[in-house]
Design an enzyme around this catalytic site. Sequence first.
Site, short mmCIF file in Angstrom:
data_model
loop_
_atom_site.label_atom_id
_atom_site.label_comp_id
_atom_site.label_asym_id
_atom_site.label_seq_id
_atom_site.Cartn_x
_atom_site.Cartn_y
_atom_site.Cartn_z
N TYR A 198 0.81 -1.07 0.05
CA TYR A 198 0.04 0.43 0.09
C TYR A 198 0.88 1.27 -0.14
O TYR A 198 0.20 2.23 -0.58
CB TYR A 198 -0.95 -0.07 1.30
N LYS A 218 3.94 -15.57 3.11
CA LYS A 218 4.16 -16.21 1.98
C LYS A 218 5.68 -16.37 1.68
O LYS A 218 6.44 -15.96 0.81
CB LYS A 218 3.32 -15.30 0.73
N ASP A 242 -2.20 -18.53 1.21
CA ASP A 242 -3.11 -19.32 0.28
C ASP A 242 -3.88 -20.43 1.03
O ASP A 242 -4.88 -20.71 0.75
CB ASP A 242 -2.49 -19.99 -0.99
N ASP A 250 -6.04 -7.20 4.11
CA ASP A 250 -7.19 -6.70 3.40
C ASP A 250 -8.09 -7.97 2.77
O ASP A 250 -9.29 -7.99 3.08
CB ASP A 250 -6.63 -5.67 2.45
N ASP A 308 -11.95 -9.66 4.23
CA ASP A 308 -13.16 -9.51 3.48
C ASP A 308 -13.83 -11.07 3.37
O ASP A 308 -14.91 -11.19 3.66
CB ASP A 308 -12.76 -9.17 1.90
C1 IPM Z 1 -10.45 -1.72 3.98
C2 IPM Z 1 -10.57 -1.00 2.58
C3 IPM Z 1 -9.40 -0.13 2.01
C4 IPM Z 1 -8.12 -0.99 2.19
C5 IPM Z 1 -9.81 0.58 0.90
C6 IPM Z 1 -11.03 1.34 0.95
C7 IPM Z 1 -8.59 1.56 0.55
O1 IPM Z 1 -11.00 -2.04 1.27
O2 IPM Z 1 -10.30 -0.90 4.96
O3 IPM Z 1 -10.21 -2.93 3.96
O4 IPM Z 1 -7.77 -1.63 1.10
O5 IPM Z 1 -7.51 -1.13 3.15
MN MN Z 2 -10.81 -4.18 2.37
#
Ligand code: IPM
Ligand code: MN
Length: 361
Positions: free
Chosen positions: A142, A193, A225, A249, A253
């Site tokens: 990032y 990794k 993975d 990240d 999710d």
């Molecule tokens: C998160 C989001 C952010 C990230 C984006 C919106 C920049 O996906 O907080 O997980 O990638 O960190």
């Molecule tokens: Mn995210």
Amino acid sequence: MKLNIAVLAGDGIGPEIMEQGVAVCSAVAQKFGHEVSYRRALIGACAIDAVGTPFPDDTYEACMEADAVLFASIGDPKYDNNPAATVRPEQGLLAMRKRLGLYANIRPVETYECLIHRSPLKDEVVRGADFVCVRELTGGMYFGPKQEPHPNAEGIEEASDSNYYTRPEVERILRVAYQYARQRRGHLTVVDKANVLASSRLWRKVAQEMMGEYPDVETDFMYVDNAAMRMIQDPRHFDVMVTENTFGDILTDEGSVLTGSMGLLPSASTGEHTPVFEPIHGSWPQARGLNIANPLAQILSVAMLYEHFGLLQEGRLIRQAVSASLDANVRTPDIQTDGAPHYGTREVGQWIVEYISSQAS
Ligand code: IPM
Ligand code: MN
């Protein structure tokens, strides 16, 4: 206690869920005799529209002067499919994380018994899953050196991101993760990794050196993975996982949907300056203004905010109110049982506020 909170509602559904988060925050403050003040500031696409930059200096000052930041969401489709855009709403969030030194992002993944049937996984696989992902938040790809798309000497377009980490960055996030593991079930999984990436080999080296300092915690190592797979095969395996920014990240999710809804997961970002409390979901621009967004992740972020200041009863009351709303079927459409009436963002928030206000102190 006196708390000054910077309120950054952002874009999309942000303002609507924030309204409910603030209402709950105030209801709890009133109940327990805290003095909370709010200062609103712009971030994301709305800040670009208003002043041309996604993290204005005013907003930075508001954050630095506050005890905590309550953040909702940023993002706007007009930037998503435009690789040529030079300013993006996401830069606001990244700038906030970097400038506040928020290197530790804590994302708890908890299941609610009454929502288990909504998980894409079988009930018996997901039931009882309860882990925390500690995501490194201010390093890695990032923020490492990058080259935007450009033609190279041969005229071929190229671009790059570097997954850059230093030992102190790795060490400090591992310490945070070990603290969590100690307070929980004493199991830490370091996700990397290291079979391919040099940066991951640094993570593993540092973790192997540090594990001796935490003999009460069982440390294991897992390739990312494999971790992605293990999370859907056997999510109960995990207690605390720690990983770099990009892996974190993606895995969070995945973690958020295991439980049945993305609209339920709060997070805390802590580090050098003012901590930030925010839902892990995005700004869902299509739902903006429709009063259908789930406010629970925002409301649970308020619980994490109170808990951060040691106000555990306050946090507990919010969690209890959220569970009660789910049990009473007062739910937004994303998690409502088939055939049961849908409640709007406001109605769910109001129900929770009333629940909190009606409890005996
Ligand atoms: C998160 C989001 C952010 C990230 C984006 C919106 C920049 O996906 O907080 O997980 O990638 O960190
Ligand atoms: Mn995210």
